[in-house]
Motif scaffolding. Structure first.
Motif, mmCIF file in Angstrom:
data_model
loop_
_atom_site.group_PDB
_atom_site.id
_atom_site.type_symbol
_atom_site.label_atom_id
_atom_site.label_comp_id
_atom_site.label_asym_id
_atom_site.label_seq_id
_atom_site.Cartn_x
_atom_site.Cartn_y
_atom_site.Cartn_z
ATOM 1 N N UNK A 1 0.811 -1.217 0.000
ATOM 2 C CA UNK A 1 0.000 0.000 0.000
ATOM 3 C C UNK A 1 0.850 1.276 0.000
ATOM 4 N N UNK A 2 1.900 1.304 0.831
ATOM 5 C CA UNK A 2 2.681 2.524 1.033
ATOM 6 C C UNK A 2 4.156 2.417 0.628
ATOM 7 N N UNK A 3 4.626 1.231 0.270
ATOM 8 C CA UNK A 3 6.067 1.056 0.122
ATOM 9 C C UNK A 3 6.750 1.201 1.476
ATOM 10 N N UNK B 1 23.943 11.401 -17.706
ATOM 11 C CA UNK B 1 23.620 12.250 -16.563
ATOM 12 C C UNK B 1 22.108 12.317 -16.394
ATOM 13 N N UNK B 2 21.679 12.476 -15.116
ATOM 14 C CA UNK B 2 20.248 12.502 -14.833
ATOM 15 C C UNK B 2 20.021 13.289 -13.550
ATOM 16 N N UNK B 3 18.977 14.117 -13.498
ATOM 17 C CA UNK B 3 18.714 14.874 -12.261
ATOM 18 C C UNK B 3 18.241 13.957 -11.150
ATOM 19 N N UNK B 4 18.757 14.170 -9.948
ATOM 20 C CA UNK B 4 18.370 13.367 -8.796
ATOM 21 C C UNK B 4 17.146 14.002 -8.146
ATOM 22 N N UNK B 5 15.977 13.447 -8.443
ATOM 23 C CA UNK B 5 14.713 13.991 -7.937
ATOM 24 C C UNK B 5 14.121 13.134 -6.819
ATOM 25 N N UNK B 6 14.919 12.249 -6.243
ATOM 26 C CA UNK B 6 14.407 11.332 -5.231
ATOM 27 C C UNK B 6 14.200 12.038 -3.887
ATOM 28 N N UNK B 7 13.590 11.300 -2.936
ATOM 29 C CA UNK B 7 13.395 11.868 -1.607
ATOM 30 C C UNK B 7 14.750 12.002 -0.908
ATOM 31 N N UNK C 1 17.563 2.019 2.931
ATOM 32 C CA UNK C 1 17.368 1.102 1.801
ATOM 33 C C UNK C 1 15.895 0.702 1.751
ATOM 34 N N UNK C 2 15.087 1.656 1.329
ATOM 35 C CA UNK C 2 13.639 1.523 1.340
ATOM 36 C C UNK C 2 13.135 0.827 0.084
ATOM 37 N N UNK C 3 12.002 0.127 0.224
ATOM 38 C CA UNK C 3 11.378 -0.482 -0.949
ATOM 39 C C UNK C 3 10.660 0.568 -1.794
ATOM 40 N N UNK C 4 10.569 1.799 -1.318
ATOM 41 C CA UNK C 4 9.948 2.886 -2.083
ATOM 42 C C UNK C 4 10.952 3.386 -3.116
ATOM 43 N N UNK C 5 11.000 2.752 -4.252
ATOM 44 C CA UNK C 5 12.080 2.969 -5.216
ATOM 45 C C UNK C 5 11.614 3.568 -6.540
ATOM 46 N N UNK C 6 10.477 4.250 -6.554
ATOM 47 C CA UNK C 6 9.962 4.764 -7.818
ATOM 48 C C UNK C 6 10.941 5.736 -8.469
ATOM 49 N N UNK C 7 11.576 6.615 -7.680
ATOM 50 C CA UNK C 7 12.560 7.531 -8.253
ATOM 51 C C UNK C 7 13.720 6.791 -8.897
ATOM 52 N N UNK C 8 14.188 5.737 -8.259
ATOM 53 C CA UNK C 8 15.267 4.932 -8.813
ATOM 54 C C UNK C 8 14.817 4.202 -10.076
ATOM 55 N N UNK C 9 13.576 3.722 -10.057
ATOM 56 C CA UNK C 9 13.028 3.026 -11.221
ATOM 57 C C UNK C 9 12.969 3.962 -12.428
ATOM 58 N N UNK C 10 12.498 5.192 -12.213
ATOM 59 C CA UNK C 10 12.416 6.149 -13.317
ATOM 60 C C UNK C 10 13.792 6.514 -13.837
ATOM 61 N N UNK C 11 14.765 6.631 -12.935
ATOM 62 C CA UNK C 11 16.139 6.929 -13.363
ATOM 63 C C UNK C 11 16.706 5.771 -14.188
ATOM 64 N N UNK C 12 16.488 4.558 -13.712
ATOM 65 C CA UNK C 12 16.985 3.397 -14.454
ATOM 66 C C UNK C 12 16.314 3.289 -15.819
ATOM 67 N N UNK D 1 24.277 6.469 -8.776
ATOM 68 C CA UNK D 1 23.519 5.921 -9.890
ATOM 69 C C UNK D 1 22.128 5.520 -9.408
ATOM 70 N N UNK D 2 21.336 4.918 -10.284
ATOM 71 C CA UNK D 2 20.001 4.477 -9.878
ATOM 72 C C UNK D 2 20.082 3.351 -8.862
ATOM 73 N N UNK D 3 21.094 2.494 -8.983
ATOM 74 C CA UNK D 3 21.213 1.359 -8.057
ATOM 75 C C UNK D 3 22.678 0.994 -7.837
ATOM 76 N N UNK D 4 23.530 2.015 -7.702
ATOM 77 C CA UNK D 4 24.963 1.777 -7.522
ATOM 78 C C UNK D 4 25.623 3.060 -7.046
ATOM 79 N N UNK D 5 26.823 2.932 -6.516
ATOM 80 C CA UNK D 5 27.623 4.091 -6.137
ATOM 81 C C UNK D 5 28.565 4.470 -7.272
ATOM 82 N N UNK D 6 28.877 5.756 -7.355
ATOM 83 C CA UNK D 6 29.768 6.292 -8.388
ATOM 84 C C UNK D 6 31.030 6.836 -7.721
ATOM 85 N N UNK D 7 32.167 6.592 -8.362
ATOM 86 C CA UNK D 7 33.473 7.004 -7.847
ATOM 87 C C UNK D 7 34.211 7.818 -8.900
#
Length: 290
Positions: free
Chosen positions: A33-35, A142-148, A154-165, A187-193
């Motif tokens: 219901x809420x993620x 490159x992509x704008x980070x519009x997530x919360x 590590x929340x299951x509320x991943x819509x922002x990550x899904x849209x980025x991916x 990244x959408x599901x990784x760290x950048x160095x």
């Protein structure tokens, strides 16, 4: 049947091991219901979990931050992971764990303490990056980070990550590099160095990024390889002019980024700092399997 999932795949759900396709939750589960829940992913090589203690520590941190009482102590989580592996025919895999606040009447406020969290686990096949990925590297945009602003959970509320991916998928590349207020996040599901002047640089471990388990590992590998390591805000211009860019996650391990926004990173080939860190990473896996 679930498309792409073997019919005999096993899962854990609230105290029972069942076929994955038979696992069911209530439509009133707050994760649905809420993620309202968290998750964790543990990589496993030849039946041996890699840095499981660090993964379970992050799981416990995420639970505490969203105020879900941990259903198990550390030994219980380890037993759950072992139980999934014992029932899996896939020696190299990813163990996925998810805990939600449980089943309750739909209401934004937390339900009563008598509600029991939902605990789910499953195993997915995992193929470590091969020679082509190591030699050719990854292409990103490159992509704008519009997530919360609680990306550290590590929340299951991943819509922002899904849209980025999906933006990466639409562009025909491997991933995105996200920026917030002109600064590198992840990244959408990784760290950048970033590698600049022989130094490994990463964004701070704060609420803007998820601290990947490879985050601590990369710092260790850099120290062992004699590579200076710096944690600080990284402006976008520094990313775009980097000597090397790297990406790390449980599934990618550590890989070079050789193209960004359609242009080569430096000479478009994996660099010397990547080679040192990759060698160190491989040595850690070899030690796990020894």
């Amino acid at each position: 049947m679930i498309p792409g999932v073997p019919g005999d795949s096993q899962a854990y759900l609230n105290g029972e091991y069942v076929r994955l396709q038979d696992a069911k939750i209530s439509v009133l589960d707050r994760g649905f219901i809420f993620g309202d829940g968290i998750y964790e992913v543990v990589p496993v090589y030849e039946g041996r979990p890699f840095r499981m203690s660090e993964h379970l520590a992050r799981l416990e941190r995420s639970l505490a931050k969203v105020r879900i009482a941990s259903p198990f102590d550390r030994a219980g989580w380890e037993a759950l992971v072992r139980g999934l592996l014992e029932r899996s025919a896939t020696p190299s895999c990813l163990v996925y764990l998810q805990i939600t606040r449980g089943v309750a009447k739909r209401d934004h406020g937390f339900p009563a303490d008598t509600v029991t969290p939902t605990v789910f686990g499953m195993v997915s096949p995992f193929t470590p990056p091969g020679a082509a990925a190591r030699e050719n590297g990854q292409a990103l945009i490159s992509f704008p980070d519009d997530r919360w602003l609680h990306c550290d959970i590590k929340s299951v509320s991943l819509l922002g990550n899904v849209l980025a991916k999906q933006a990466a998928v639409d562009a025909g590349v491997d991933e995105v590099v996200q920026f917030r207020d002109g600064l590198l996040t992840e990244a959408a599901s990784a760290n950048i160095w970033v590698v600049s002047g022989g130094k490994l640089i990463s964004p701070p471990r704060d609420h803007r990024i998820l601290e990947g388990i490879r985050y601590g590992l990369m710092a260790e590998l850099a120290e062992e390889a004699g590579v200076p390591f710096e944690m600080r805000d990284v402006p976008r211009a520094e990313v775009e002019t980097a000597d090397e860019l790297l990406i790390s996650s449980a599934a990618r391990e550590v890989l070079p980024i050789t193209r960004l926004d359609g242009r080569p990173v430096s000479d478009g080939k994996p660099g010397p700092v990547y080679a040192k860190l990759r060698a160190g990473y491989d040595a850690r896996i070899a030690a796990l399997l020894a």
